[in-house]
Scaffold this motif. Structure first.
Motif, PDB file in Angstrom:
ATOM      1  N   VAL A  90     -20.360 -76.758  -4.358  1.00 60.46           N
ATOM      2  CA  VAL A  90     -20.204 -77.576  -3.162  1.00 60.46           C
ATOM      3  C   VAL A  90     -19.737 -78.950  -3.621  1.00 60.46           C
ATOM      4  O   VAL A  90     -20.456 -79.659  -4.328  1.00 60.46           O
ATOM      5  CB  VAL A  90     -21.513 -77.685  -2.352  1.00 60.46           C
ATOM      6  CG1 VAL A  90     -21.290 -78.540  -1.104  1.00 60.46           C
ATOM      7  CG2 VAL A  90     -22.027 -76.297  -1.971  1.00 60.46           C
ATOM      8  N   LEU A  91     -18.525 -79.302  -3.248  1.00 60.43           N
ATOM      9  CA  LEU A  91     -17.971 -80.627  -3.514  1.00 60.43           C
ATOM     10  C   LEU A  91     -18.260 -81.431  -2.255  1.00 60.43           C
ATOM     11  O   LEU A  91     -17.896 -81.015  -1.156  1.00 60.43           O
ATOM     12  CB  LEU A  91     -16.466 -80.521  -3.772  1.00 60.43           C
ATOM     13  CG  LEU A  91     -15.727 -81.785  -4.204  1.00 60.43           C
ATOM     14  CD1 LEU A  91     -16.244 -82.297  -5.539  1.00 60.43           C
ATOM     15  CD2 LEU A  91     -14.234 -81.518  -4.281  1.00 60.43           C
ATOM     16  N   HIS A  92     -18.957 -82.570  -2.412  1.00 57.87           N
ATOM     17  CA  HIS A  92     -19.413 -83.276  -1.217  1.00 57.87           C
ATOM     18  C   HIS A  92     -19.496 -84.778  -1.420  1.00 57.87           C
ATOM     19  O   HIS A  92     -19.546 -85.275  -2.543  1.00 57.87           O
ATOM     20  CB  HIS A  92     -20.763 -82.728  -0.760  1.00 57.87           C
ATOM     21  CG  HIS A  92     -21.852 -82.838  -1.786  1.00 57.87           C
ATOM     22  ND1 HIS A  92     -22.736 -83.887  -1.825  1.00 57.87           N
ATOM     23  CD2 HIS A  92     -22.193 -82.026  -2.810  1.00 57.87           C
ATOM     24  CE1 HIS A  92     -23.589 -83.702  -2.825  1.00 57.87           C
ATOM     25  NE2 HIS A  92     -23.266 -82.581  -3.449  1.00 57.87           N
ATOM     26  N   SER A 100     -29.310 -79.319  -8.510  1.00 57.44           N
ATOM     27  CA  SER A 100     -28.306 -79.269  -9.575  1.00 57.44           C
ATOM     28  C   SER A 100     -27.037 -79.974  -9.101  1.00 57.44           C
ATOM     29  O   SER A 100     -26.088 -79.338  -8.643  1.00 57.44           O
ATOM     30  CB  SER A 100     -28.004 -77.818  -9.947  1.00 57.44           C
ATOM     31  OG  SER A 100     -27.051 -77.772 -10.984  1.00 57.44           O
ATOM     32  N   SER A 101     -27.040 -81.305  -9.204  1.00 62.21           N
ATOM     33  CA  SER A 101     -25.903 -82.114  -8.763  1.00 62.21           C
ATOM     34  C   SER A 101     -25.357 -82.925  -9.921  1.00 62.21           C
ATOM     35  O   SER A 101     -26.093 -83.343 -10.802  1.00 62.21           O
ATOM     36  CB  SER A 101     -26.323 -83.098  -7.663  1.00 62.21           C
ATOM     37  OG  SER A 101     -26.705 -82.427  -6.491  1.00 62.21           O
ATOM     38  N   ILE A 108     -18.954 -89.173  -4.606  1.00 62.26           N
ATOM     39  CA  ILE A 108     -18.509 -87.773  -4.642  1.00 62.26           C
ATOM     40  C   ILE A 108     -19.326 -87.033  -5.697  1.00 62.26           C
ATOM     41  O   ILE A 108     -19.458 -87.492  -6.827  1.00 62.26           O
ATOM     42  CB  ILE A 108     -17.000 -87.647  -4.961  1.00 62.26           C
ATOM     43  CG1 ILE A 108     -16.168 -88.334  -3.882  1.00 62.26           C
ATOM     44  CG2 ILE A 108     -16.608 -86.174  -5.070  1.00 62.26           C
ATOM     45  CD1 ILE A 108     -14.686 -88.259  -4.111  1.00 62.26           C
ATOM     46  N   MET A 109     -19.858 -85.892  -5.284  1.00 63.54           N
ATOM     47  CA  MET A 109     -20.690 -85.090  -6.176  1.00 63.54           C
ATOM     48  C   MET A 109     -20.272 -83.626  -6.093  1.00 63.54           C
ATOM     49  O   MET A 109     -19.646 -83.202  -5.120  1.00 63.54           O
ATOM     50  CB  MET A 109     -22.161 -85.214  -5.770  1.00 63.54           C
ATOM     51  CG  MET A 109     -22.669 -86.639  -5.723  1.00 63.54           C
ATOM     52  SD  MET A 109     -24.412 -86.712  -5.323  1.00 63.54           S
ATOM     53  CE  MET A 109     -25.080 -86.543  -6.964  1.00 63.54           C
ATOM     54  N   VAL A 110     -20.672 -82.873  -7.106  1.00 63.42           N
ATOM     55  CA  VAL A 110     -20.562 -81.421  -7.051  1.00 63.42           C
ATOM     56  C   VAL A 110     -21.966 -80.878  -7.281  1.00 63.42           C
ATOM     57  O   VAL A 110     -22.704 -81.362  -8.138  1.00 63.42           O
ATOM     58  CB  VAL A 110     -19.542 -80.854  -8.076  1.00 63.42           C
ATOM     59  CG1 VAL A 110     -19.968 -81.082  -9.505  1.00 63.42           C
ATOM     60  CG2 VAL A 110     -19.282 -79.386  -7.811  1.00 63.42           C
ATOM     61  N   THR A 111     -22.342 -79.911  -6.449  1.00 66.30           N
ATOM     62  CA  THR A 111     -23.682 -79.329  -6.518  1.00 66.30           C
ATOM     63  C   THR A 111     -23.554 -77.823  -6.570  1.00 66.30           C
ATOM     64  O   THR A 111     -22.732 -77.230  -5.866  1.00 66.30           O
ATOM     65  CB  THR A 111     -24.518 -79.769  -5.290  1.00 66.30           C
ATOM     66  OG1 THR A 111     -24.632 -81.201  -5.302  1.00 66.30           O
ATOM     67  CG2 THR A 111     -25.901 -79.153  -5.304  1.00 66.30           C
ATOM     68  N   THR A 112     -24.394 -77.202  -7.409  1.00 69.99           N
ATOM     69  CA  THR A 112     -24.349 -75.754  -7.564  1.00 69.99           C
ATOM     70  C   THR A 112     -25.661 -75.082  -7.179  1.00 69.99           C
ATOM     71  O   THR A 112     -25.790 -73.869  -7.330  1.00 69.99           O
ATOM     72  CB  THR A 112     -24.010 -75.380  -9.021  1.00 69.99           C
ATOM     73  OG1 THR A 112     -24.987 -75.958  -9.882  1.00 69.99           O
ATOM     74  CG2 THR A 112     -22.619 -75.853  -9.401  1.00 69.99           C
ATOM     75  N   SER A 113     -26.622 -75.826  -6.660  1.00 71.83           N
ATOM     76  CA  SER A 113     -27.930 -75.244  -6.351  1.00 71.83           C
ATOM     77  C   SER A 113     -28.025 -74.794  -4.895  1.00 71.83           C
ATOM     78  O   SER A 113     -27.329 -75.295  -4.012  1.00 71.83           O
ATOM     79  CB  SER A 113     -29.040 -76.250  -6.670  1.00 71.83           C
ATOM     80  OG  SER A 113     -28.778 -77.501  -6.067  1.00 71.83           O
TER      81      SER A 113
END
Length: 192
Positions: A90-92, A100-101, A108-113
């Motif tokens: 998730v790019l947000h 897990s960010s 701007i962050m990317v999260t995989t959790s």
């Protein structure tokens, strides 16, 4: 000619724009947001290749309950790259960290959790986001070599293009950011 990584030339937080001559089926007319780039290689998310799956359907398939009036039916999952296509990213926007960010750029962050997925479409979740399956990856020196071979153009990433431009228009919009006429580009690379 081998091109080596230089930390001063990191492409993190840049758009990687496929040259018009690129005929690779996956990356043709693609825009990739580079999340990480260092001496070990690069990782990015393609931000303009939609799948036929909505975010709402994806969440239902992984058994995340949503309200019936969820607006996520219109948000399409993107094909983020050919590597680990069963893994979600998730790019947000925002500064809230999830389990897990990774902070990529200011705001701007990317999260995989999974915790962010459970909050998509709710007030507790990010307002601006993209969901991708898979990512694009390059080994050490590979991306630099592809750029030297005239496969890609780069420009600083613009959150407006990522979150507020329709996916089908992101390639043309990113090219316009360069201030060039795409029809004038050639597939030949010059080396001095």
């Amino acid at each position: 000619m081998t091109v080596k990584f230089s930390s001063s030339l990191s492409l993190a937080n840049q758009f990687l724009i496929a040259m018009p001559s690129m005929d690779d089926g996956y990356f043709q007319r693609s825009v990739t947001y580079i999340c990480e780039h260092d001496e070990q290689g690069a990782m990015g998310l393609v931000v303009n290749k939609q799948t036929d799956m909505s975010v709402k359907r994806l969440l239902k398939e992984i058994q995340i309950d949503l309200p019936e009036t969820s607006p996520l039916e219109e948000n399409m999952v993107l094909a983020g790259g050919p590597v680990q296509t069963d893994r979600g990213f998730v790019l947000h926007k925002g500064n809230r960290t999830w389990s897990s960010s990774l902070q990529l750029e200011e705001g701007i962050m990317v999260t995989t959790s999974k915790d962010i997925l459970e909050n998509l479409g709710k007030k507790s979740g990010p307002e601006d986001f993209l969901v991708t399956l898979g990512y694009a990856g390059w080994s050490a020196g590979q991306l630099e070599q592809e750029i030297a071979n005239n496969s890609w153009l780069t420009v600083k990433a613009d959150p407006e293009v990522i979150f507020n431009t329709p996916a089908s228009e992101r390639w043309e919009t990113a090219v316009k950011m360069l201030g060039i006429d795409i029809s004038q580009l050639t597939s030949f690379a010059g080396h001095a």
